[in-house]
Design an enzyme around this catalytic site. Structure first.
Site, PDB file in Angstrom:
ATOM      1  N   GLY A 189      31.827  51.636  24.291  1.00 38.08           N
ATOM      2  CA  GLY A 189      32.614  52.038  25.455  1.00 38.08           C
ATOM      3  C   GLY A 189      32.769  53.530  25.608  1.00 38.08           C
ATOM      4  N   SER A 190      32.208  54.114  26.662  1.00 35.11           N
ATOM      5  CA  SER A 190      32.189  55.563  26.768  1.00 35.11           C
ATOM      6  C   SER A 190      31.707  55.986  28.154  1.00 35.11           C
ATOM      7  CB  SER A 190      31.289  56.141  25.685  1.00 35.11           C
ATOM      8  OG  SER A 190      30.106  55.367  25.566  1.00 35.11           O
TER       9      SER A 190
END
Length: 232
Positions: A189-190
């Site tokens: 997640g980024s």
């Protein structure tokens, strides 16, 4: 390693950085299954998800130096005129920033948005806020690249997110790089920001789904004819 080979060859290509995680999940599944059999199947579901997270599919990359392709799979979360991070040394004037947010189900292998040469790689420690927040660009841990191109210098910034705890960079300073070439990976997640100089026009909208190495997010100059692609 037979499980890894099976996943890699018959389900989806898995990046080598994911091998230890997939193997770890599989071993944990065996241990949990020995304690309580239903836990084995839960562990196997998580093992398959881990392999899916670290997938590394081939992409059809547009062959046109006037086109800027998405550096990441995910959702276009912002299109703004913003001053680039100071560590990139791109000046203080606002540049066109296009942000692509990756959730935990998106492919997390990042790619170069354009052909050129890597002038700078700058890592900066920081927080781990939700990568969709605008302030994450300034406060979160990040790794920035500056790519010298025929249209000027372009910034590419890998930003850690709420769950992400490791940014990997596969390239080095002064190396030539092709559009769509793999430049790194962010775990769990980024977001990736692209900073574009004057002359670039956005070709996407906020909320649109982007595919790394394939989706054209911006263009320099006037529109052209059919785009030729290659596998990468």
């Amino acid at each position: 390693m037979s499980l890894l080979n099976t996943v890699r060859n018959t389900i989806v290509p898995v990046h080598k950085e994911g091998y230890p995680f997939v193997l770890g999940f599989f071993v944990a599944s065996l241990v949990l299954g020995w304690i309580f059999k239903p836990l084995f199947w839960i562990g196997m579901v998580l093992t398959l998800w881990c392999a899916y997270f670290f997938r590394d599919p081939e992409r059809n990359v547009p062959q046109d130096d006037d086109l800027v392709v998405s550096p990441a799979d995910g959702k276009v979360s912002a299109i703004q005129m913003v001053s680039p991070p100071l560590e990139l040394n791109l000046g203080s004037e606002p540049m066109l920033r296009i942000s692509v947010f990756m959730n935990v189900f998106d492919c997390h292998v990042n790619r170069s948005p354009i052909r050129g040469r890597i002038r700078t790689i700058a890592y900066r420690e920081g927080s781990f806020l939700n990568a969709e927040l605008d302030k994450a660009s300034e406060q979160n841990e990040r790794n920035g690249l500056v790519v010298e191109t025929g249209h000027g210098e372009i910034g590419v910034v890998q930003i850690a997110g709420l769950v992400a705890r490791r940014i990997l960079c596969f390239v080095r300073e002064n190396e030539p790089i092709d559009a769509g070439e793999r430049i790194g990976l962010i775990r769990f997640g980024s977001r990736v920001d692209v900073f574009l100089p004057a002359g670039a026009a956005s070709r996407v909208s906020v909320g649109q789904t982007a595919i790394a190495g394939e989706t054209v997010i911006a263009e320099f100059g006037s529109a052209k004819g059919p785009v030729i692609s290659r596998r990468s």
